[in-house]
Design a protein around this motif. Sequence first.
Motif, PDB file in Angstrom:
ATOM      1  N   LYS B 121      34.713  22.647  12.443  1.00  0.00           N
ATOM      2  CA  LYS B 121      34.747  21.255  12.915  1.00  0.00           C
ATOM      3  C   LYS B 121      35.000  20.306  11.739  1.00  0.00           C
ATOM      4  CE  LYS B 121      30.824  19.737  14.374  1.00  0.00           C
ATOM      5  NZ  LYS B 121      29.543  19.982  14.993  1.00  0.00           N
ATOM      6  N   GLU B 122      34.300  20.544  10.633  1.00  0.00           N
ATOM      7  CA  GLU B 122      34.471  19.700   9.443  1.00  0.00           C
ATOM      8  C   GLU B 122      35.902  19.737   8.940  1.00  0.00           C
ATOM      9  OE1 GLU B 122      32.715  17.461   7.618  1.00  0.00           O
ATOM     10  OE2 GLU B 122      31.580  17.562   9.493  1.00  0.00           O
ATOM     11  N   ARG B 123      36.448  20.969   8.884  1.00  0.00           N
ATOM     12  CA  ARG B 123      37.834  21.137   8.398  1.00  0.00           C
ATOM     13  C   ARG B 123      38.805  20.410   9.321  1.00  0.00           C
ATOM     14  NH1 ARG B 123      40.154  22.501   4.267  1.00  0.00           N
ATOM     15  NH2 ARG B 123      41.586  24.003   5.191  1.00  0.00           N
ATOM     16  N   LEU B 124      38.639  20.605  10.622  1.00  0.00           N
ATOM     17  CA  LEU B 124      39.545  19.968  11.579  1.00  0.00           C
ATOM     18  C   LEU B 124      39.422  18.446  11.481  1.00  0.00           C
ATOM     19  CD1 LEU B 124      39.223  22.080  14.863  1.00  0.00           C
ATOM     20  CD2 LEU B 124      41.016  22.141  13.177  1.00  0.00           C
ATOM     21  N   ARG B 125      38.195  17.994  11.329  1.00  0.00           N
ATOM     22  CA  ARG B 125      37.961  16.550  11.262  1.00  0.00           C
ATOM     23  C   ARG B 125      38.633  15.963  10.019  1.00  0.00           C
ATOM     24  NH1 ARG B 125      32.399  15.293  13.746  1.00  0.00           N
ATOM     25  NH2 ARG B 125      33.594  16.022  15.532  1.00  0.00           N
ATOM     26  N   LYS B 126      38.533  16.673   8.907  1.00  0.00           N
ATOM     27  CA  LYS B 126      39.116  16.184   7.660  1.00  0.00           C
ATOM     28  C   LYS B 126      40.644  16.121   7.781  1.00  0.00           C
ATOM     29  CE  LYS B 126      38.724  16.758   2.688  1.00  0.00           C
ATOM     30  NZ  LYS B 126      40.107  16.339   2.524  1.00  0.00           N
ATOM     31  N   ILE B 127      41.216  17.204   8.309  1.00  0.00           N
ATOM     32  CA  ILE B 127      42.680  17.227   8.460  1.00  0.00           C
ATOM     33  C   ILE B 127      43.094  16.136   9.452  1.00  0.00           C
ATOM     34  CG2 ILE B 127      44.647  18.620   9.223  1.00  0.00           C
ATOM     35  CD1 ILE B 127      43.001  21.106   8.272  1.00  0.00           C
ATOM     36  N   GLY B 128      42.328  15.980  10.523  1.00  0.00           N
ATOM     37  CA  GLY B 128      42.618  14.949  11.517  1.00  0.00           C
ATOM     38  C   GLY B 128      42.558  13.562  10.919  1.00  0.00           C
ATOM     39  N   GLU B 129      41.560  13.322  10.056  1.00  0.00           N
ATOM     40  CA  GLU B 129      41.429  12.004   9.422  1.00  0.00           C
ATOM     41  C   GLU B 129      42.608  11.721   8.503  1.00  0.00           C
ATOM     42  OE1 GLU B 129      37.582  11.750   7.582  1.00  0.00           O
ATOM     43  OE2 GLU B 129      36.641  11.601   9.569  1.00  0.00           O
ATOM     44  N   ASP B 130      43.014  12.767   7.738  1.00  0.00           N
ATOM     45  CA  ASP B 130      44.190  12.608   6.860  1.00  0.00           C
ATOM     46  C   ASP B 130      45.409  12.238   7.694  1.00  0.00           C
ATOM     47  OD1 ASP B 130      42.651  13.205   4.740  1.00  0.00           O
ATOM     48  OD2 ASP B 130      43.373  15.264   4.482  1.00  0.00           O
ATOM     49  N   MET B 131      45.573  12.957   8.816  1.00  0.00           N
ATOM     50  CA  MET B 131      46.740  12.687   9.684  1.00  0.00           C
ATOM     51  C   MET B 131      46.667  11.270  10.242  1.00  0.00           C
ATOM     52  SD  MET B 131      47.021  16.236  11.821  1.00  0.00           S
ATOM     53  CE  MET B 131      48.368  15.743  12.870  1.00  0.00           C
ATOM     54  N   ARG B 132      45.458  10.858  10.616  1.00  0.00           N
ATOM     55  CA  ARG B 132      45.277   9.528  11.206  1.00  0.00           C
ATOM     56  C   ARG B 132      45.600   8.440  10.171  1.00  0.00           C
ATOM     57  NH1 ARG B 132      40.463  10.550  13.484  1.00  0.00           N
ATOM     58  NH2 ARG B 132      41.497  11.580  15.205  1.00  0.00           N
ATOM     59  N   MET B 133      45.212   8.714   8.915  1.00  0.00           N
ATOM     60  CA  MET B 133      45.479   7.727   7.860  1.00  0.00           C
ATOM     61  C   MET B 133      46.966   7.628   7.552  1.00  0.00           C
ATOM     62  SD  MET B 133      42.342   8.227   5.219  1.00  0.00           S
ATOM     63  CE  MET B 133      43.114   7.356   3.869  1.00  0.00           C
ATOM     64  N   GLN B 134      47.624   8.778   7.622  1.00  0.00           N
ATOM     65  CA  GLN B 134      49.062   8.799   7.294  1.00  0.00           C
ATOM     66  C   GLN B 134      49.913   8.276   8.451  1.00  0.00           C
ATOM     67  OE1 GLN B 134      49.925  12.835   6.304  1.00  0.00           O
ATOM     68  NE2 GLN B 134      48.717  12.780   4.419  1.00  0.00           N
ATOM     69  N   LEU B 135      49.342   8.261   9.624  1.00  0.00           N
ATOM     70  CA  LEU B 135      50.124   7.958  10.829  1.00  0.00           C
ATOM     71  C   LEU B 135      50.831   6.600  10.781  1.00  0.00           C
ATOM     72  CD1 LEU B 135      50.851   9.250  13.601  1.00  0.00           C
ATOM     73  CD2 LEU B 135      48.989   7.908  14.570  1.00  0.00           C
ATOM     74  N   PRO B 136      50.150   5.465  10.452  1.00  0.00           N
ATOM     75  CA  PRO B 136      50.842   4.160  10.470  1.00  0.00           C
ATOM     76  C   PRO B 136      52.052   4.142   9.538  1.00  0.00           C
ATOM     77  CG  PRO B 136      48.477   3.856  10.214  1.00  0.00           C
ATOM     78  CD  PRO B 136      48.748   5.298  10.086  1.00  0.00           C
ATOM     79  N   GLN B 137      51.875   4.721   8.352  1.00  0.00           N
ATOM     80  CA  GLN B 137      52.985   4.723   7.378  1.00  0.00           C
ATOM     81  C   GLN B 137      54.159   5.531   7.908  1.00  0.00           C
ATOM     82  OE1 GLN B 137      51.020   6.337   3.938  1.00  0.00           O
ATOM     83  NE2 GLN B 137      50.975   4.328   2.914  1.00  0.00           N
ATOM     84  N   ARG B 138      53.838   6.687   8.466  1.00  0.00           N
ATOM     85  CA  ARG B 138      54.901   7.546   8.999  1.00  0.00           C
ATOM     86  C   ARG B 138      55.617   6.869  10.171  1.00  0.00           C
ATOM     87  NH1 ARG B 138      53.888  13.471   8.163  1.00  0.00           N
ATOM     88  NH2 ARG B 138      53.526  13.546   5.927  1.00  0.00           N
ATOM     89  N   LEU B 139      54.831   6.233  11.012  1.00  0.00           N
ATOM     90  CA  LEU B 139      55.430   5.560  12.178  1.00  0.00           C
ATOM     91  C   LEU B 139      56.383   4.468  11.716  1.00  0.00           C
ATOM     92  CD1 LEU B 139      52.448   5.221  14.711  1.00  0.00           C
ATOM     93  CD2 LEU B 139      54.281   6.891  14.712  1.00  0.00           C
ATOM     94  N   LYS B 140      55.914   3.735  10.693  1.00  0.00           N
ATOM     95  CA  LYS B 140      56.741   2.649  10.140  1.00  0.00           C
ATOM     96  C   LYS B 140      58.069   3.231   9.610  1.00  0.00           C
ATOM     97  CE  LYS B 140      55.682  -1.301   7.202  1.00  0.00           C
ATOM     98  NZ  LYS B 140      54.716  -1.753   6.185  1.00  0.00           N
ATOM     99  N   MET B 141      57.925   4.352   8.921  1.00  0.00           N
ATOM    100  CA  MET B 141      59.107   4.989   8.329  1.00  0.00           C
ATOM    101  C   MET B 141      60.096   5.431   9.419  1.00  0.00           C
ATOM    102  SD  MET B 141      59.123   8.275   5.883  1.00  0.00           S
ATOM    103  CE  MET B 141      59.324   9.478   7.169  1.00  0.00           C
TER     104      MET B 141
END
Lengths: 299, 158
Positions: B121-141
Amino acid sequence: MEKGKDFNEEAALAYLPGRLTEAARKSAALYHGMISEIRLRVGCPMFLSIGGKNISCGISPTADELSMIIRSLCGNSLYCHSETIKEGYICTEGGIRVGVCGRAVTEGGKILSVTDISSVAIRIPHRVPGAADGICRLILEEGFRGAILYSPPGIGKTTALREIAARLGAKPYNIRIAVIDTRFEICGSLGGDVTYDALSGYPRAKGMETAVRTLSPQLILCDEIGSEEDAQAIYTSFGAGVPTVVTAHAGSLEELCVRPFMRTLIDSGAFTYAVGLSRTQSGFTLDINRIGAGETAIC
Amino acid sequence: MLKLAGAALVFIAASLYGRGMCEKMKRRLAIVTALDDLVCYIGGSIENFRMPLGRIFDDYHNTVLEEIGFLNTLRRDGLAPAVSAIEKELPPEIYDQLCSFAGTIGGGSAPEETKLCDFTKERLRKIGEDMRMQLPQRLKMYRLLPLLAAASVLLLIV
């Protein structure tokens, strides 16, 4: 009394790898009987109990196969059974009881876990319609009566108890029965037309106490009593006006009374009858002893 | 005129590609969040109720996992085949993590299983948080991609 057709043989064989299943089916066909027990030991031939005889299948399970069988019996959820494995058994969802033994990891005399399971004995439950009719008549005599059923292991005490639940919990009796199913092996194979309150997994004494306090049963059924705590709970239940029908291991009434708490319990009058079970070719024979209601036990 | 039409085609193609990539990223994040929820549910059911895995899988419901067919495979064939079936939908690090989880779950005692669930759960949550943080920038791109592509084409052919 003939054995019923609702044998759980197929369900039990489904837990085995294909080659073992095939060998078991061949042996069962060869001996024209239904399998009541399957014994598996790593590196030793698989044995089947058919009609009271032990038959070797000449085919041995490997350690990997046995480990797969254990996982399969546990529904790939070993954690659900870790406590019962420590006590030497697994009970599957269908009420099949499996004895297991291996290497115990202990600390201070207490078993922490059991690993390297090397032997498995799959006991296949079966309904024997009519097997408990005689006992049911005794229980229903003059209101409800308590009884203790005794026999050596493997004779059919649990089967008899299951049949009592099936008979008295269904029409025309519809008695309010509470079944203390500590090892999940009584209720799992009862049909849906039987009405009873199943206290599954409860420790016996706690289950009886809960049943008396909250379920207002007319009769309590409990399998394999074996401690002073169980005896105290039976006595309390008797004092509360709820008779109990229980089973215990013993070869005779005298042997039953060797344990002091059992003798005290029998002398207390909690049971009107002590019924010895023995197996015959066609079913059970009953050795009925009236021990309660003013009469003295023979021990 | 042809040059303008070409630039427009590039713009449309890049727009569609960008939109597709945005959707894919959002979908991946939704799946990772749903899997995190599943692992959390498995851990809770084991810790509190000692429920067998089959019953846990039957009881669990999640729209995202239902839509991609994950839950059907999970109930029919178990966790490992269900994870394999959605390999393409998952980031590689999550796929590896889930494969290891699927291979281990069910084989230990309740405290061990609970620890395994917490770790996953911790691992998934961490990867999910990274993805969530990167999402706005990627969407903009990905949103800028069509404009940049069309502008580049125009500059090249003018």
